[in-house]
Design a protein around this motif. Structure first.
Motif, PDB file in Angstrom:
ATOM      1  N   LEU A 119       0.878  -1.159   0.000  1.00  0.00           N
ATOM      2  CA  LEU A 119       0.000   0.000   0.000  1.00  0.00           C
ATOM      3  C   LEU A 119       0.920   1.215   0.000  1.00  0.00           C
ATOM      4  O   LEU A 119       1.655   1.449   0.963  1.00  0.00           O
ATOM      5  CB  LEU A 119      -0.903  -0.013   1.241  1.00  0.00           C
ATOM      6  N   VAL A 120       0.920   1.949  -1.104  1.00  0.00           N
ATOM      7  CA  VAL A 120       1.852   3.066  -1.302  1.00  0.00           C
ATOM      8  C   VAL A 120       1.068   4.363  -1.419  1.00  0.00           C
ATOM      9  O   VAL A 120       0.118   4.449  -2.206  1.00  0.00           O
ATOM     10  CB  VAL A 120       2.722   2.854  -2.562  1.00  0.00           C
ATOM     11  N   ILE A 121       1.462   5.353  -0.647  1.00  0.00           N
ATOM     12  CA  ILE A 121       0.902   6.692  -0.738  1.00  0.00           C
ATOM     13  C   ILE A 121       2.054   7.619  -1.125  1.00  0.00           C
ATOM     14  O   ILE A 121       3.087   7.642  -0.446  1.00  0.00           O
ATOM     15  CB  ILE A 121       0.263   7.160   0.590  1.00  0.00           C
ATOM     16  N   GLU A 122       1.889   8.327  -2.222  1.00  0.00           N
ATOM     17  CA  GLU A 122       2.950   9.212  -2.708  1.00  0.00           C
ATOM     18  C   GLU A 122       2.359  10.418  -3.408  1.00  0.00           C
ATOM     19  O   GLU A 122       1.163  10.472  -3.699  1.00  0.00           O
ATOM     20  CB  GLU A 122       3.871   8.456  -3.676  1.00  0.00           C
ATOM     21  N   TYR A 123       3.240  11.359  -3.714  1.00  0.00           N
ATOM     22  CA  TYR A 123       2.869  12.507  -4.535  1.00  0.00           C
ATOM     23  C   TYR A 123       2.895  12.074  -5.994  1.00  0.00           C
ATOM     24  O   TYR A 123       3.797  11.364  -6.416  1.00  0.00           O
ATOM     25  CB  TYR A 123       3.838  13.671  -4.322  1.00  0.00           C
ATOM     26  N   ASP A 124       1.919  12.489  -6.762  1.00  0.00           N
ATOM     27  CA  ASP A 124       1.837  12.112  -8.168  1.00  0.00           C
ATOM     28  C   ASP A 124       2.682  13.077  -8.995  1.00  0.00           C
ATOM     29  O   ASP A 124       2.172  13.882  -9.771  1.00  0.00           O
ATOM     30  CB  ASP A 124       0.383  12.108  -8.629  1.00  0.00           C
ATOM     31  N   PRO A 135      11.151  11.277  -6.085  1.00  0.00           N
ATOM     32  CA  PRO A 135       9.697  11.123  -6.249  1.00  0.00           C
ATOM     33  C   PRO A 135       9.339  10.012  -7.231  1.00  0.00           C
ATOM     34  O   PRO A 135      10.161   9.597  -8.051  1.00  0.00           O
ATOM     35  CB  PRO A 135       9.266  12.483  -6.782  1.00  0.00           C
ATOM     36  N   ILE A 136       8.088   9.562  -7.108  1.00  0.00           N
ATOM     37  CA  ILE A 136       7.594   8.536  -8.029  1.00  0.00           C
ATOM     38  C   ILE A 136       6.105   8.763  -8.274  1.00  0.00           C
ATOM     39  O   ILE A 136       5.275   8.604  -7.380  1.00  0.00           O
ATOM     40  CB  ILE A 136       7.889   7.109  -7.514  1.00  0.00           C
ATOM     41  N   ASP A 137       5.781   9.188  -9.473  1.00  0.00           N
ATOM     42  CA  ASP A 137       4.372   9.365  -9.810  1.00  0.00           C
ATOM     43  C   ASP A 137       3.727   8.004 -10.032  1.00  0.00           C
ATOM     44  O   ASP A 137       4.409   6.969 -10.069  1.00  0.00           O
ATOM     45  CB  ASP A 137       4.203  10.292 -11.014  1.00  0.00           C
ATOM     46  N   PHE A 138       2.406   7.982 -10.177  1.00  0.00           N
ATOM     47  CA  PHE A 138       1.708   6.696 -10.288  1.00  0.00           C
ATOM     48  C   PHE A 138       2.136   5.919 -11.524  1.00  0.00           C
ATOM     49  O   PHE A 138       2.316   4.701 -11.473  1.00  0.00           O
ATOM     50  CB  PHE A 138       0.186   6.879 -10.275  1.00  0.00           C
ATOM     51  N   SER A 139       2.323   6.597 -12.630  1.00  0.00           N
ATOM     52  CA  SER A 139       2.739   5.920 -13.853  1.00  0.00           C
ATOM     53  C   SER A 139       4.089   5.213 -13.664  1.00  0.00           C
ATOM     54  O   SER A 139       4.272   4.062 -14.076  1.00  0.00           O
ATOM     55  CB  SER A 139       2.814   6.934 -14.989  1.00  0.00           C
ATOM     56  N   SER A 140       5.032   5.881 -13.017  1.00  0.00           N
ATOM     57  CA  SER A 140       6.352   5.290 -12.753  1.00  0.00           C
ATOM     58  C   SER A 140       6.259   4.154 -11.742  1.00  0.00           C
ATOM     59  O   SER A 140       6.963   3.143 -11.861  1.00  0.00           O
ATOM     60  CB  SER A 140       7.324   6.358 -12.250  1.00  0.00           C
ATOM     61  N   ASN A 157      -7.282   5.846  -4.580  1.00  0.00           N
ATOM     62  CA  ASN A 157      -7.862   7.187  -4.467  1.00  0.00           C
ATOM     63  C   ASN A 157      -6.759   8.217  -4.647  1.00  0.00           C
ATOM     64  O   ASN A 157      -5.575   7.896  -4.569  1.00  0.00           O
ATOM     65  CB  ASN A 157      -8.508   7.389  -3.079  1.00  0.00           C
ATOM     66  N   SER A 158      -7.159   9.442  -4.865  1.00  0.00           N
ATOM     67  CA  SER A 158      -6.201  10.549  -4.905  1.00  0.00           C
ATOM     68  C   SER A 158      -6.871  11.774  -4.300  1.00  0.00           C
ATOM     69  O   SER A 158      -8.093  11.841  -4.181  1.00  0.00           O
ATOM     70  CB  SER A 158      -5.734  10.830  -6.330  1.00  0.00           C
ATOM     71  N   ARG A 159      -6.029  12.706  -3.910  1.00  0.00           N
ATOM     72  CA  ARG A 159      -6.542  13.963  -3.359  1.00  0.00           C
ATOM     73  C   ARG A 159      -5.466  15.020  -3.494  1.00  0.00           C
ATOM     74  O   ARG A 159      -4.287  14.714  -3.650  1.00  0.00           O
ATOM     75  CB  ARG A 159      -6.969  13.793  -1.906  1.00  0.00           C
ATOM     76  N   ARG A 160      -5.883  16.243  -3.419  1.00  0.00           N
ATOM     77  CA  ARG A 160      -4.960  17.370  -3.512  1.00  0.00           C
ATOM     78  C   ARG A 160      -4.083  17.411  -2.258  1.00  0.00           C
ATOM     79  O   ARG A 160      -4.570  17.246  -1.149  1.00  0.00           O
ATOM     80  CB  ARG A 160      -5.748  18.654  -3.665  1.00  0.00           C
ATOM     81  N   SER A 161      -2.813  17.640  -2.458  1.00  0.00           N
ATOM     82  CA  SER A 161      -1.877  17.779  -1.348  1.00  0.00           C
ATOM     83  C   SER A 161      -2.013  19.162  -0.725  1.00  0.00           C
ATOM     84  O   SER A 161      -2.340  20.126  -1.414  1.00  0.00           O
ATOM     85  CB  SER A 161      -0.445  17.598  -1.854  1.00  0.00           C
ATOM     86  N   VAL A 162      -1.744  19.251   0.554  1.00  0.00           N
ATOM     87  CA  VAL A 162      -1.757  20.562   1.202  1.00  0.00           C
ATOM     88  C   VAL A 162      -0.515  21.365   0.826  1.00  0.00           C
ATOM     89  O   VAL A 162      -0.445  22.559   1.074  1.00  0.00           O
ATOM     90  CB  VAL A 162      -1.860  20.443   2.747  1.00  0.00           C
ATOM     91  N   TYR A 163       0.473  20.698   0.197  1.00  0.00           N
ATOM     92  CA  TYR A 163       1.703  21.362  -0.227  1.00  0.00           C
ATOM     93  C   TYR A 163       1.629  21.701  -1.703  1.00  0.00           C
ATOM     94  O   TYR A 163       1.975  20.906  -2.569  1.00  0.00           O
ATOM     95  CB  TYR A 163       2.921  20.484   0.061  1.00  0.00           C
ATOM     96  N   ARG A 166      -0.010  19.901  -5.990  1.00  0.00           N
ATOM     97  CA  ARG A 166       0.247  18.515  -6.359  1.00  0.00           C
ATOM     98  C   ARG A 166      -0.859  17.604  -5.843  1.00  0.00           C
ATOM     99  O   ARG A 166      -1.553  17.914  -4.894  1.00  0.00           O
ATOM    100  CB  ARG A 166       1.589  18.050  -5.780  1.00  0.00           C
ATOM    101  N   GLN A 167      -0.987  16.464  -6.492  1.00  0.00           N
ATOM    102  CA  GLN A 167      -1.914  15.432  -6.070  1.00  0.00           C
ATOM    103  C   GLN A 167      -1.162  14.361  -5.276  1.00  0.00           C
ATOM    104  O   GLN A 167       0.019  14.110  -5.525  1.00  0.00           O
ATOM    105  CB  GLN A 167      -2.569  14.754  -7.275  1.00  0.00           C
TER     106      GLN A 167
END
Length: 175
Positions: A119-124, A135-140, A157-163, A166-167
């Motif tokens: 289960l990976v949560i990252e910035y897209d 970094p590693i986007d979903f495609s990578s 799922n995805s959501r907007r980052s507070v930073y 970015r998603q």
């Protein structure tokens, strides 16, 4: 991100934690996603919360919703893990600290049961900065795990980052 948002990010009809009772949370920080995962695991499950910061680990309870949380102070990238049979690995905003992701994931396979989940949560994004060095986007991420033989790689799922604008995404990877 608060715990409610974290739970929403990882909850999905396509993600079942049934019979997946032993997890490692690599780079858990103060436990936002540790507790989110504990919220959806079966009672008597175990999460091994791993981080280099003892003060962050101190914020995580030892028991949450009948899930045992065992804390380990170590660098998950450099050190061997103290667990050898895992049903799942959670990496919430921590895979972006791993430079050689392919070698790292291959090394983790020795700790996993054959039907284990990631289960990976990252910035897209693939744009690095001081806080997200690799970094590693979903495609990578999809390409990486496909290359390593995983068949199921899906964005939950995805959501907007507070930073910035970015998603963030949550992805489930299974063999």
């Amino acid at each position: 991100m608060d715990q409610k948002d974290a739970i929403q990010l990882i909850t999905h009809n396509g993600f079942s934690t049934k019979n997946k009772k032993i997890w490692a949370d690599l780079g858990c920080g103060s436990g936002t996603f540790t507790l989110a995962l504990a919220s959806i695991l079966e009672a008597d499950s175990i999460i091994h919360a791993i981080d280099t910061q003892e003060s962050a680990l101190a914020e995580i309870p030892n028991l949450y919703r009948d899930v045992n949380i065992k804390k380990h102070i170590l660098d998950f990238v450099k050190a061997d893990l103290p667990i050898h049979v895992l049903d799942g690995v959670l990496m919430a905003n921590s895979l972006h600290y791993v430079k050689d992701k392919e070698a790292f994931i291959a090394k983790l396979k020795s700790y996993l049961k054959p039907d284990a989940s990631f289960l990976v949560i990252e910035y897209d994004s693939n744009v690095s900065n001081a806080w997200v060095p690799y970094p590693i986007d979903f495609s990578s991420l999809h390409a990486l795990f496909s290359k390593l033989g995983y068949r199921t790689i899906k964005k939950l799922n995805s959501r907007r980052s507070v930073y910035g604008n970015r998603q963030m995404y949550a992805a489930l990877i299974e063999s």
